[in-house]
Design a protein around this motif. Structure first.
Motif, PDB file in Angstrom:
ATOM      1  N   ARG A 205       0.843  -1.193   0.000  1.00 53.44           N
ATOM      2  CA  ARG A 205       0.000   0.000   0.000  1.00 53.44           C
ATOM      3  C   ARG A 205       0.881   1.246   0.000  1.00 53.44           C
ATOM      4  NH1 ARG A 205      -5.013  -0.884   2.790  1.00 53.44           N
ATOM      5  NH2 ARG A 205      -5.369   1.325   2.457  1.00 53.44           N
ATOM      6  N   ALA A 206       1.198   1.757  -1.189  1.00 54.75           N
ATOM      7  CA  ALA A 206       2.082   2.921  -1.296  1.00 54.75           C
ATOM      8  C   ALA A 206       1.499   4.121  -0.551  1.00 54.75           C
ATOM      9  CB  ALA A 206       2.299   3.271  -2.768  1.00 54.75           C
ATOM     10  N   GLU A 207       0.156   4.276  -0.590  1.00 59.11           N
ATOM     11  CA  GLU A 207      -0.466   5.440   0.044  1.00 59.11           C
ATOM     12  C   GLU A 207      -0.353   5.374   1.565  1.00 59.11           C
ATOM     13  OE1 GLU A 207      -4.032   2.592  -0.201  1.00 59.11           O
ATOM     14  OE2 GLU A 207      -2.004   2.807  -0.980  1.00 59.11           O
ATOM     15  N   VAL A 208      -0.350   4.144   2.124  1.00 58.05           N
ATOM     16  CA  VAL A 208      -0.200   3.981   3.577  1.00 58.05           C
ATOM     17  C   VAL A 208       1.259   4.211   3.971  1.00 58.05           C
ATOM     18  CG1 VAL A 208      -0.379   2.337   5.502  1.00 58.05           C
ATOM     19  CG2 VAL A 208      -2.200   2.452   3.782  1.00 58.05           C
ATOM     20  N   GLN A 209       2.181   3.711   3.125  1.00 59.81           N
ATOM     21  CA  GLN A 209       3.608   3.913   3.395  1.00 59.81           C
ATOM     22  C   GLN A 209       3.943   5.410   3.421  1.00 59.81           C
ATOM     23  OE1 GLN A 209       6.139   1.092   1.742  1.00 59.81           O
ATOM     24  NE2 GLN A 209       7.962   2.031   2.591  1.00 59.81           N
ATOM     25  N   GLU A 210       3.381   6.144   2.478  1.00 55.47           N
ATOM     26  CA  GLU A 210       3.638   7.592   2.402  1.00 55.47           C
ATOM     27  C   GLU A 210       3.111   8.295   3.658  1.00 55.47           C
ATOM     28  OE1 GLU A 210       2.303  11.380  -0.363  1.00 55.47           O
ATOM     29  OE2 GLU A 210       2.181   9.375  -1.241  1.00 55.47           O
ATOM     30  N   PRO A 684      -7.381  -0.218  -6.597  1.00 59.64           N
ATOM     31  CA  PRO A 684      -7.575   1.033  -7.351  1.00 59.64           C
ATOM     32  C   PRO A 684      -7.204   2.252  -6.497  1.00 59.64           C
ATOM     33  CG  PRO A 684      -9.676   0.172  -6.589  1.00 59.64           C
ATOM     34  CD  PRO A 684      -8.656  -0.874  -6.273  1.00 59.64           C
ATOM     35  N   TYR A 685      -6.714   3.289  -7.163  1.00 59.96           N
ATOM     36  CA  TYR A 685      -6.370   4.541  -6.471  1.00 59.96           C
ATOM     37  C   TYR A 685      -7.154   5.682  -7.123  1.00 59.96           C
ATOM     38  CZ  TYR A 685      -3.775   8.393  -4.438  1.00 59.96           C
ATOM     39  OH  TYR A 685      -3.449   9.538  -3.745  1.00 59.96           O
ATOM     40  N   TRP A 686      -7.867   6.465  -6.297  1.00 57.75           N
ATOM     41  CA  TRP A 686      -8.629   7.612  -6.809  1.00 57.75           C
ATOM     42  C   TRP A 686      -8.013   8.943  -6.371  1.00 57.75           C
ATOM     43  CZ3 TRP A 686     -11.349   3.436  -4.551  1.00 57.75           C
ATOM     44  CH2 TRP A 686     -12.078   2.661  -5.451  1.00 57.75           C
ATOM     45  N   GLY A 687      -7.800   9.099  -5.073  1.00 56.29           N
ATOM     46  CA  GLY A 687      -7.205  10.336  -4.557  1.00 56.29           C
ATOM     47  C   GLY A 687      -8.020  11.575  -4.857  1.00 56.29           C
ATOM     48  N   GLN A 688      -9.367  11.451  -4.843  1.00 53.18           N
ATOM     49  CA  GLN A 688     -10.237  12.588  -5.165  1.00 53.18           C
ATOM     50  C   GLN A 688     -11.009  13.049  -3.930  1.00 53.18           C
ATOM     51  OE1 GLN A 688     -11.497  10.353  -8.997  1.00 53.18           O
ATOM     52  NE2 GLN A 688     -12.408  12.377  -9.170  1.00 53.18           N
ATOM     53  N   THR A 689     -11.214  14.383  -3.827  1.00 57.26           N
ATOM     54  CA  THR A 689     -11.918  14.938  -2.665  1.00 57.26           C
ATOM     55  C   THR A 689     -13.323  15.397  -3.068  1.00 57.26           C
ATOM     56  OG1 THR A 689      -9.848  15.622  -1.646  1.00 57.26           O
ATOM     57  CG2 THR A 689     -11.844  16.700  -0.857  1.00 57.26           C
ATOM     58  N   LEU A 690     -14.302  14.974  -2.281  1.00 51.98           N
ATOM     59  CA  LEU A 690     -15.702  15.354  -2.489  1.00 51.98           C
ATOM     60  C   LEU A 690     -16.120  16.246  -1.325  1.00 51.98           C
ATOM     61  CD1 LEU A 690     -17.058  11.781  -3.365  1.00 51.98           C
ATOM     62  CD2 LEU A 690     -16.034  13.450  -4.922  1.00 51.98           C
ATOM     63  N   ILE A 750     -12.744   0.438   1.243  1.00 51.84           N
ATOM     64  CA  ILE A 750     -12.211   1.657   0.627  1.00 51.84           C
ATOM     65  C   ILE A 750     -11.564   2.488   1.733  1.00 51.84           C
ATOM     66  CG2 ILE A 750     -13.511   1.896  -1.521  1.00 51.84           C
ATOM     67  CD1 ILE A 750     -15.631   3.430  -0.136  1.00 51.84           C
ATOM     68  N   PHE A 751     -10.501   3.187   1.367  1.00 52.80           N
ATOM     69  CA  PHE A 751      -9.692   3.961   2.307  1.00 52.80           C
ATOM     70  C   PHE A 751      -9.969   5.435   2.030  1.00 52.80           C
ATOM     71  CE2 PHE A 751      -5.174   5.366   3.531  1.00 52.80           C
ATOM     72  CZ  PHE A 751      -5.450   5.331   4.894  1.00 52.80           C
ATOM     73  N   VAL A 752     -10.376   6.167   3.078  1.00 53.50           N
ATOM     74  CA  VAL A 752     -10.787   7.567   2.895  1.00 53.50           C
ATOM     75  C   VAL A 752     -10.162   8.446   3.977  1.00 53.50           C
ATOM     76  CG1 VAL A 752     -13.027   6.938   1.887  1.00 53.50           C
ATOM     77  CG2 VAL A 752     -12.852   7.296   4.356  1.00 53.50           C
ATOM     78  N   HIS A 753     -10.205   9.763   3.745  1.00 48.42           N
ATOM     79  CA  HIS A 753      -9.880  10.716   4.809  1.00 48.42           C
ATOM     80  C   HIS A 753     -11.104  11.606   4.997  1.00 48.42           C
ATOM     81  CE1 HIS A 753      -8.256  14.409   6.722  1.00 48.42           C
ATOM     82  NE2 HIS A 753      -7.526  13.521   7.375  1.00 48.42           N
ATOM     83  N   ILE A 754     -11.565  11.697   6.255  1.00 49.84           N
ATOM     84  CA  ILE A 754     -12.788  12.434   6.580  1.00 49.84           C
ATOM     85  C   ILE A 754     -12.427  13.684   7.374  1.00 49.84           C
ATOM     86  CG2 ILE A 754     -14.977  12.336   7.884  1.00 49.84           C
ATOM     87  CD1 ILE A 754     -15.104  10.273   5.748  1.00 49.84           C
TER      88      ILE A 754
END
Length: 765
Positions: A205-210, A684-690, A750-754
Motif C-alpha cells: 500500500r504505497a499510500e499507507v507507506q507515504e 484502485p487509487y482515486w485520490g479525489q476529494t468530495l 475503501i480507504f478515505v480521509h474524513i
C-alpha cells in the motif's frame, strides 16, 4: 495452502466423518426431496455436493456463509414432513442475509448429529477468528480456486488465471518478477507460505507507506510521541490520544520488542488502519450509548411490514422465517395479518392474495423464541385482525398461553400512566398494537370487577371496522367519507381488546382532531402517500404530533413486488415506526440498516432533541439552518480487494468508482462520485476529494457505494456501507464494504480521509 488454517482448526471426530462425506436428502418442499452427497472439503471451510459419492462435485456453501444450524423440530418445512422422516434426522442450515435456508435429512439420528455438531463447531470457529485468521482464510479460498489441478502448488499460468479472478489486471512481466521473488524454493511453483508472500507483494500500500513516512522521523517506525501526534492531528482523537496510542500499539504491533519499546512498525500501522479501531464507524456508538429511559414516542423504532412474507405480496411464500429473520436483525415491530383458518385456528397471510398461509400459533411461538435474542428492548406486535369473534378468542388464547410472562397485558404498575413507558421499563416485554373496545381508563377502573352478562352484551355491540380490501392497513378517511364507505363490520372480542394496553389503534382524521379526541397511548397508521402529503402540507404539525403520539407509516398497496420507499423523509418528520419490507434488499433497506446499526443494533434510536420538543418549530421540508450546519470533506483515496460483480465472467475486471450519497432533509440530500479506475478492482487509487454541506447533520445518513463503471448500461453495484453522520469518525479510515444483503465482503474496503468543519462557508450548494 489449507495448512495455513488447519493448524488452528479443531481436530474432531465429527469433522473427520464430514470430510469422508455423507448421502442426505435435500428438501425444498413436500414434493421436492432429492438425494445428494455432501462432503466437507479438506480445508475444513467449504462444503461441496454431488448427486452421488464420487460424482462430479460442485461448491455448495462456505462455512463463513452460515449463521447457525437448527434441529428438525425448529424447521417449518421439516415439521410438515414429520410423517415421512423423524424430525431428529433433519436439520436446517441458516445462512447470513436473505439466502434461503438449506433443509437436509440424514439417514440416521447419529449422522444428523455429526453434521449439526460439526457445522456449529466450525461456525463458532469462524465467528471467533481474528483479523489475520480471516485474511488467511480468504487467501486459502483463493488458493483453492486458483489451484486448478489441486496439487497444492501453483504454476505461473495458474497465478495469471487467479489474478484475473481476483480482479487484477497486471503487466505480465511485473507479475512474473513478483512470482520469481516469492518462489524461494525455486521450484517454478508457489506453495502455501510462498503464495502468502506473493500476495503481500501484490498488496503493498504505497499510500499507507507515504502516510507512515510523513509522521515517522526515520521511516522505519512511529515512536509513541509520533503516533500520538498522528492520532491527535489526523484522527481527531483529542485528549485521549496518549492512552489510546499505548492501547493500539499493544493491540496491533506484531513484534514483541516493538510492543516493549512502545513503537509501531509499518505492519502494525497498517493493521491498526484496517481494524475496527481504524474503522469509519465510531466504536463509542457500537454499544447502547443513548438514554433508554424516555417515553417510547421519543425513539425511532426498527419496524417491519408484512413480516410474514419472504417473497412478493401477490403469490410469495408466507413463513415464520420472515419473523425470525426480522427479529434477529433487530426489528422491534412486526406485522401480523390474521384471518379465519380451518379447524377454528386463525392463519397469517396477505388477505385476498395467493400468498401461502401459516398457523397464527406458529408465528407466536417463533416470536416467543426469537423476540429477545438480539435485543432486550420491547417487541411490538402490530395486529391486522380480520377474524370472527370465535377465532379472535383463539388469538387471545394463543397470545396469553404461548407468550406467558413476556406479554404485557396491563399497565406496568396497574396505575393510569401520564405518558408512554420507556424501552428500559419495557425490557423483554411484548406489546400488542390493535383495536380496543374501551379506553385504558375504563379498563383500569373495571379490572377488578367481573363484567356481568349484560355488560358483555353491550360490549359486543361495539363495532370494529375491518378493511376487506387488498390493502390490509386502516385507511385515513374523513368522518363524512367514512360513513359513505362500505365496510365489513365485525365484533371485537373483549379478551383480545384487553391485551391492547399502550398501543390502541385509531383512525387519523386531522392533527386538530387527534389533539382534541385522542390520548397519548393511541396510535395512528399512515400510508406512505398520506404521510408524504401531510409532511408537505403540515410538516411542523406532524413533527409536533409525533412528540406525544406514536405514528406508523407503511408502504402503499401498489408495491405488490414488496419494494420499499425511502424511510428518511418520514424519519425527518419524527415518525417512529417506518415499516419496511425487510425481505427486499436495496438502497432503502441500506438506510434502515444504517440508522439502526448504532446503539448495539437494539432497534431503538433516540430522536434528535428538536423532534422530541412539543413546541418544536422544526419543519422537515423547510428546515431553518441551525448553528450546527457543517461541511464535510471526503478524500476517497483507494480501494482494496473489491469483489467481481459477476463471478461467471472470468475475463472481466471491474472499473470501480465510488459514489458518496447523503440522505437527510431535502436540502442536504446529495450525491457525488469519483471518476472510475480502469481494470483494477484489486488496489484502485482515486485520490479525489468530495465536498458536501449539511444543514441538519443530526438527521443525515452517509452511504458509500462502489460501482463498476459501464458505458453501455447502468453501472453495476459492487458493495456499500451506510452509517449515521453522528457515528462517523474523522481522519484516515477504512470503510469495510457490505453486499446487497448487508453481509461482509471481507476483505473488500475503501480507504478515505474524513474532515468535518463547522459552518458551510465557501461550499457550493
Amino acid at each position: 495452502m489449507a495448512s495455513l488454517l488447519q493448524g488452528r482448526l479443531p481436530i474432531n471426530q465429527d469433522l473427520l466423518l464430514m470430510q469422508k462425506g455423507m448421502l442426505m436428502r435435500k428438501v425444498r418442499s413436500k414434493s421436492w426431496k432429492k438425494l445428494r452427497y455432501y462432503r466437507l472439503q479438506d480445508d475444513g471451510m467449504t462444503v461441496w455436493h454431488a448427486r452421488q459419492a464420487g460424482g462430479r462435485a460442485k461448491p455448495s456453501f462456505s462455512i463463513s456463509d452460515v449463521e447457525t444450524v437448527r434441529g428438525g423440530h425448529e424447521s417449518e418445512l421439516l415439521r410438515n414432513l414429520a410423517e415421512e422422516f423423524p424430525l431428529e434426522q433433519g436439520f436446517t442450515i441458516v445462512f447470513h442475509g436473505r439466502r434461503s435456508n438449506l433443509d437436509l435429512v440424514a439417514n440416521s439420528v447419529e449422522e444428523a448429529q455429526v453434521w449439526m455438531q460439526g457445522l456449529q463447531l466450525l461456525v463458532d470457529f469462524v465467528t471467533n477468528m481474528d483479523q489475520q485468521e480471516r485474511l488467511d482464510q480468504w487467501l486459502s479460498d483463493w488458493f483453492q480456486r486458483g489451484d486448478k489441478n489441486q496439487d497444492g502448488r501453483m504454476s505461473f499460468g495458474e497465478v495469471q488465471r487467479l489474478l484475473h479472478l481476483m480482479n487484477v489486471e497486471m503487466d505480465q512481466e511485473h507479475a512474473f518478477q513478483l512470482f520469481q521473488t516469492a518462489d524461494t524454493s525455486q521450484s517454478g511453483t508457489l506453495e502455501g507460505e510462498e503464495f502468502v508472500e506473493f500476495y503481500k507483494s501484490l498488496t503493498k500500500r504505497a499510500e499507507v507507506q507515504e502516510l507512515f513516512e510523513n509522521f515517522s522521523s526515520d521511516g522505519q517506525k512511529l515512536t509513541l510521541l509520533e503516533f500520538v501526534d498522528f492520532l491527535q492531528e489526523e484522527q481527531k482523537e483529542g485528549e485521549r490520544a496518549s492512552d489510546l496510542a499505548l492501547e493500539l500499539i499493544d493491540r496491533h504491533e506484531p513484534s514483541d520488542s516493538g510492543k516493549l519499546r512502545h513503537v509501531l512498525s509499518l505492519d502494525g500501522f497498517l493493521s491498526y488502519l484496517c481494524s475496527k479501531d481504524g474503522d469509519i464507524f465510531n466504536p463509542t456508538c457500537l454499544p447502547i450509548y443513548q438514554d433508554m429511559t424516555q417515553p417510547l414516542n421519543h425513539y425511532f423504532i426498527n419496524s417491519s411490514h408484512n413480516t410474514y412474507l419472504v417473497g412478493d405480496q401477490l403469490c410469495g411464500q408466507s413463513s415464520v422465517e420472515g419473523y425470525i429473520r426480522a427479529l434477529k436483525r433487530g426489528c422491534r415491530c412486526v406485522e401480523v395479518d390474521i384471518w379465519d383458518g380451518p379447524n377454528g385456528e386463525p392463519v397469517v397471510y396477505h388477505g385476498h392474495t395467493l400468498t401461502s398461509r401459516i398457523p397464527f400459533k406458529d408465528v407466536v411461538a417463533a416470536i416467543a423464541q426469537y423476540a429477545f435474542q438480539t435485543s432486550d428492548y420491547p417487541v411490538i406486535l402490530s395486529l391486522e385482525n380480520h377474524c370472527s369473534w370465535e377465532q379472535q378468542e383463539m388469538i387471545a388464547h394463543h397470545l396469553t398461553e404461548i407468550l406467558g410472562e413476556q406479554l404485557l397485558s396491563t399497565t406496568l404498575d396497574g396505575q393510569l400512566p401520564t405518558q408512554l413507558p420507556s424501552p428500559e421499563e419495557l425490557r423483554r416485554k411484548i406489546l400488542v398494537k390493535g383495536k380496543k373496545l374501551r379506553t385504558l381508563e375504563e379498563d383500569l377502573e373495571e379490572e377488578e370487577e367481573e363484567p356481568e352478562e349484560s355488560e358483555l352484551e353491550g360490549e359486543q355491540e361495539a363495532e370494529l371496522e375491518l378493511e376487506a380490501q387488498f390493502e390490509s392497513e386502516p385507511q385515513e378517511l374523513s368522518p363524512r367519507s367514512k360513513d359513505k364507505k362500505k365496510k365489513v363490520k365485525a365484533i371485537l372480542c373483549p379478551a383480545l381488546s384487553a391485551l391492547v394496553v399502550y398501543l390502541k389503534a385509531v383512525s387519523f382524521y386531522s392533527f386538530a382532531h387527534s389533539r382534541e379526541h385522542y390520548r397519548f397511548y393511541e396510535i395512528s397508521s399512515f400510508s406512505e402517500a398520506k404521510a408524504k402529503s401531510l409532511i408537505k402540507e403540515s410538516g411542523n404539525e406532524f413533527v409536533q404530533h409525533n412528540t406525544w403520539q406514536l405514528s406508523r407509516v407503511y408502504p402503499g398497496g401498489l408495491r405488490t413486488d414488496s419494494s420499499n420507499y425511502n424511510p428518511q423523509e418520514f424519519w425527518n418528520a419524527g415518525c417512529q415506526m417506518v415499516a419496511m419490507n425487510m425481505q427486499t434488499a436495496g438502497l432503502e433497506m441500506d438506510l434502515c440498516d444504517g440508522l439502526f446499526r448504532q446503539n448495539a443494533g437494539c432497534g431503538y434510536v433516540l430522536k434528535p432533541d428538536f423532534l422530541r420538543d412539543a413546541q418544536s418549530s422544526f419543519h422537515p421540508e423547510r428546515p431553518i439552518s441551525p448553528s450546527k450546519a457543517q461541511t464535510l470533506l471526503i478524500q476517497v483515496i483507494s480501494g482494496q480487494q473489491l469483489p467481481k460483480v459477476d463471478d461467471s465472467k472470468e475475463g472481466s475486471i471491474v472499473d470501480p468508482l465510488v459514489r458518496v450519497e447523503i440522505f437527510g432533509v431535502r436540502p442536504d440530500t446529495a450525491r457525488q462520485e469519483t471518476s472510475y479506475v480502469e481494470n483494477n478492482g484489486f488496489n484502485p487509487y482515486w485520490g479525489q476529494t468530495l465536498c458536501f454541506r449539511v444543514l441538519v447533520p443530526e438527521l443525515a445518513l452517509l452511504r458509500f457505494v462502489v460501482k463498476d463503471y459501464d458505458w453501455k448500461s447502468r453501472n453495476d453495484f459492487v458493495g456499500q456501507y451506510t452509517l449515521p453522520w453522528n457515528c462517523m469518525q474523522q481522519g484516515y479510515r477504512h470503510i469495510h464494504l457490505l453486499s446487497k444483503d448487508g453481509i461482509s465482503l471481507h476483505p473488500a474496503s475503501i480507504f478515505v480521509h474524513i474532515c468535518i468543519r463547522e459552518g458551510i462557508e465557501g461550499v457550493e450548494s
